[in-house]
Design an enzyme around this catalytic site. Structure first.
Site, PDB file in Angstrom:
ATOM      1  N   ASP A   1      -6.231   0.715   0.879  1.00 52.18           N
ATOM      2  CA  ASP A   1      -6.235   1.077   2.297  1.00 52.18           C
ATOM      3  C   ASP A   1      -7.542   0.586   2.900  1.00 52.18           C
ATOM      4  O   ASP A   1      -8.275  -0.194   2.273  1.00 52.18           O
ATOM      5  CB  ASP A   1      -6.052   2.590   2.467  1.00 52.18           C
TER       6      ASP A   1
ATOM      7  N   LYS B   1       0.838  -1.208   0.000  1.00 53.32           N
ATOM      8  CA  LYS B   1       0.000   0.000   0.000  1.00 53.32           C
ATOM      9  C   LYS B   1       0.864   1.244   0.000  1.00 53.32           C
ATOM     10  O   LYS B   1       0.689   2.157  -0.822  1.00 53.32           O
ATOM     11  CB  LYS B   1      -0.946  -0.016   1.188  1.00 53.32           C
TER      12      LYS B   1
END
Length: 217
Positions: free
Chosen positions: A147, A128
């Site tokens: 996320d 991420k």
């Protein structure tokens, strides 16, 4: 309500959602402030379990004090802890920042690398964070940012059932056209904050309701 819309994950459903989100959030962007790849990497690490607003309040002074990876690597643990304390989990964050920047000094002459394979080698950096840095600092798209908001919205839309972000990302990369990988995650984040909230999604006011198998109205 029985869902009667397009098959979740179908090109018809995805195209309709992509177009709707583009119209809703045409200016969606990553909201952490930065001027260099290193600043973005630092800010993203600090943003874990912390609001963007809080991070943006801390980083001007932080970036003025620490201008290079070597600066972070050389500072004492306790001093850096105090500098990032208000972002929460400050001991772990300071430790991670020092380790990441020491790695950058040792392996990349203090520069942030520009590939996901290299970025995920940094201590405590997962896909991420790597994707955030690549897309927003370098304009490089190698993956799909997942996320908590993107993960939640994706599951509700029927695009993935994986709790694990890395597995969810792989599924989204198979479903979503690559041309949307850089912009769609930011729009999904905005939508997750504004409408598709974790505890109580605002389905009655959501314009994606016709394409969402999880809608409750």
């Amino acid at each position: 309500m029985v869902y009667t819309g397009p098959q979740p994950g179908s090109s018809e459903q995805i195209s309709a959602i992509v177009e709707e989100l583009r119209g809703l959030y045409p200016q969606a962007r990553y909201e952490l402030n930065f001027t260099t790849p290193l600043e973005l990497l630092v800010a993203t690490i600090l943003a874990a379990q912390c609001t963007d607003e809080r991070v943006n309040a801390v980083t001007p002074q932080l970036f003025a004090k620490y201008r290079s990876a070597q600066d972070y690597a050389q500072v004492g643990q306790e001093e850096l802890e105090q500098d990032v304390k208000s972002t929460g989990f400050y001991r772990n964050k300071a430790k991670t920042l020092r380790a990441v920047c020491q790695y950058l000094v040792d392996h990349y002459h203090g520069e942030v690398p520009q590939s996901i394979d290299e970025l995920v080698k940094l201590p405590g950096v997962a896909r991420k964070t790597a994707n955030v840095v690549l897309v927003n600092a370098f304009g490089v798209t190698e993956g799909f940012i997942v996320d908590t908001h993107v993960g939640r919205v994706s599951k509700r839309l029927g695009w993935t059932q994986h709790e694990d972000a890395a597995r969810a990302e792989q599924e989204l990369m198979r479903l979503i056209p690559r041309s949307e990988w850089s912009s769609l995650p930011h729009r999904m984040i905005y939508h997750g904050r504004a409408t598709c909230a974790a505890r109580k999604p605002r389905c009655t006011s959501c314009t994606l309701v016709a394409y969402c198998p999880s809608a409750i109205i």
